[in-house]
Design an enzyme around this catalytic site. Structure first.
Site, PDB file in Angstrom:
ATOM      1  N   SER A  42      16.005 -15.849 -26.093  1.00 62.00           N
ATOM      2  CA  SER A  42      15.585 -16.222 -25.740  1.00 62.00           C
ATOM      3  C   SER A  42      13.366 -15.613 -25.343  1.00 62.00           C
ATOM      4  O   SER A  42      12.765 -15.926 -24.553  1.00 62.00           O
ATOM      5  CB  SER A  42      15.477 -15.754 -24.137  1.00 62.00           C
ATOM      6  OG  SER A  42      16.346 -14.683 -23.612  1.00 62.00           O
ATOM      7  N   ASP A 224      12.726 -10.953 -13.244  1.00 66.74           N
ATOM      8  CA  ASP A 224      13.530 -11.077 -13.743  1.00 66.74           C
ATOM      9  C   ASP A 224      12.931  -9.538 -14.674  1.00 66.74           C
ATOM     10  O   ASP A 224      11.478  -9.880 -15.552  1.00 66.74           O
ATOM     11  CB  ASP A 224      13.253 -13.162 -15.277  1.00 66.74           C
ATOM     12  CG  ASP A 224      13.273 -12.521 -15.664  1.00 66.74           C
ATOM     13  OD1 ASP A 224      14.163 -12.127 -16.462  1.00 66.74           O
ATOM     14  OD2 ASP A 224      14.025 -13.266 -16.626  1.00 66.74           O
ATOM     15  N   HIS A 227      12.317 -11.401 -19.035  1.00 70.99           N
ATOM     16  CA  HIS A 227      12.339 -12.595 -19.688  1.00 70.99           C
ATOM     17  C   HIS A 227      10.147 -12.450 -19.417  1.00 70.99           C
ATOM     18  O   HIS A 227      10.385 -11.691 -18.185  1.00 70.99           O
ATOM     19  CB  HIS A 227      12.289 -14.158 -19.269  1.00 70.99           C
ATOM     20  CG  HIS A 227      13.470 -14.244 -19.498  1.00 70.99           C
ATOM     21  ND1 HIS A 227      15.089 -13.244 -18.912  1.00 70.99           N
ATOM     22  CD2 HIS A 227      14.597 -13.987 -21.178  1.00 70.99           C
ATOM     23  CE1 HIS A 227      15.839 -13.942 -19.943  1.00 70.99           C
ATOM     24  NE2 HIS A 227      15.309 -14.070 -20.885  1.00 70.99           N
TER      25      HIS A 227
END
Length: 275
Positions: A42, A224, A227
């Site tokens: 990701s 986050d 990410h």
């Protein structure tokens, strides 16, 4: 810088996406174009309109490459070196890759989930064994594999000192690169140095940290530490290309450009690796 970026998010989300979509790489005029494939998780993935401004570094690679070079970003959210191969994603790349192409291989985040039998690997055994599948497959196709150690998370002590989070996985990848004479981009070390230089507050502009109401896609805000938003993805892509001497068509002018606007990225309608 953070205030300006937040103003853009609030005022110009639609324009950002529309403008970025028009900046996609041109279609091939004929023959095979040099291609950079990305196998990863990701942190490298390409995200969709509904995810904006979340972005992965693979989504931004084209910013620092000349137009004749194509990027095929197969990075998949949640993937480890094991699950990516088990799901047939590696086979998909090896079917398409051609002599002289490059395969960037970056895993570690989800390999660390050792309690998950579908994804977990151990650094010095199964992690290296899985990575060899990528190296051997690329070389069998006469393509060039490059290992990319996992990007560091945003981790700081209470005193604002960054600390490492990937255990022995980066070392295992470094050792495999040396053993197999595979080029290595040490994104763990390079990103760790960047986060340390920026510090706890400035790194929020690179990771997916948004206030309540700042983006319609994250109405309650988000914090986050794994990410990235567009700015962070672009700067990590710069690091990858700058240190990837085997990557074709590096755009030296773009690499020297100190400021790259977020809207050079494109967010497709759906996540390509998941559709």
């Amino acid at each position: 810088m953070q205030i300006q970026r937040r103003t853009l998010l609030r005022a110009g989300l639609g324009g950002t996406i529309a403008g970025a979509l028009t900046a996609a790489a041109p279609a091939a005029a004929g023959g095979h174009r040099p291609t950079v494939f990305v196998a990863g998780d990701s942190t490298a993935a390409t995200y969709a309109v509904a995810d904006h401004p979340r972005a992965g570094w693979g989504q931004a690679l084209h910013v620092f490459l000349r137009h004749h070079v194509r990027v095929v970003n197969e990075a998949l959210s949640g993937a480890s070196s094991k699950s990516f191969a088990d799901l047939g994603r590696l086979d998909r790349i090896l079917t398409a890759i051609r002599p002289g192409d490059v395969l960037l291989v970056s895993f570690g985040h989800n390999d660390e989930k050792t309690t998950d039998p579908a994804r977990g690997t151990l650094p010095w055994t199964t992690f290296q064994d899985c990575l060899r599948l990528y190296l051997d497959g690329a070389r069998a196709a006469r393509a060039r594999p490059i290992l990319v150690t996992p990007v560091e998370r945003r981790r700081f002590t209470a005193d604002g000192v960054p600390y490492l989070s990937h255990g022995e996985y980066p070392d295992a990848m470094r050792a495999l690169a040396e053993e197999t004479r595979t080029p290595l981009i040490d994104l763990t070390a390079l990103s760790f140095a960047r986060w340390g230089a920026l510090g706890p507050e400035a790194t929020k502009d690179e990771f997916l940290w948004l206030d309540t109401g700042e983006s319609p896609n994250y109405p309650d805000g988000v914090q986050d530490n794994t990410h990235f938003q567009a700015h962070g993805a672009i700067e990590l892509a710069r690091v990858v290309v700058a240190h990837g001497r085997g990557i074709p068509g590096r755009d030296e002018r773009a690499l020297r450009r100190t400021t790259i606007p977020d809207d050079v990225l494109r967010w497709p309608a759906t996540r390509p690796a998941e559709s």
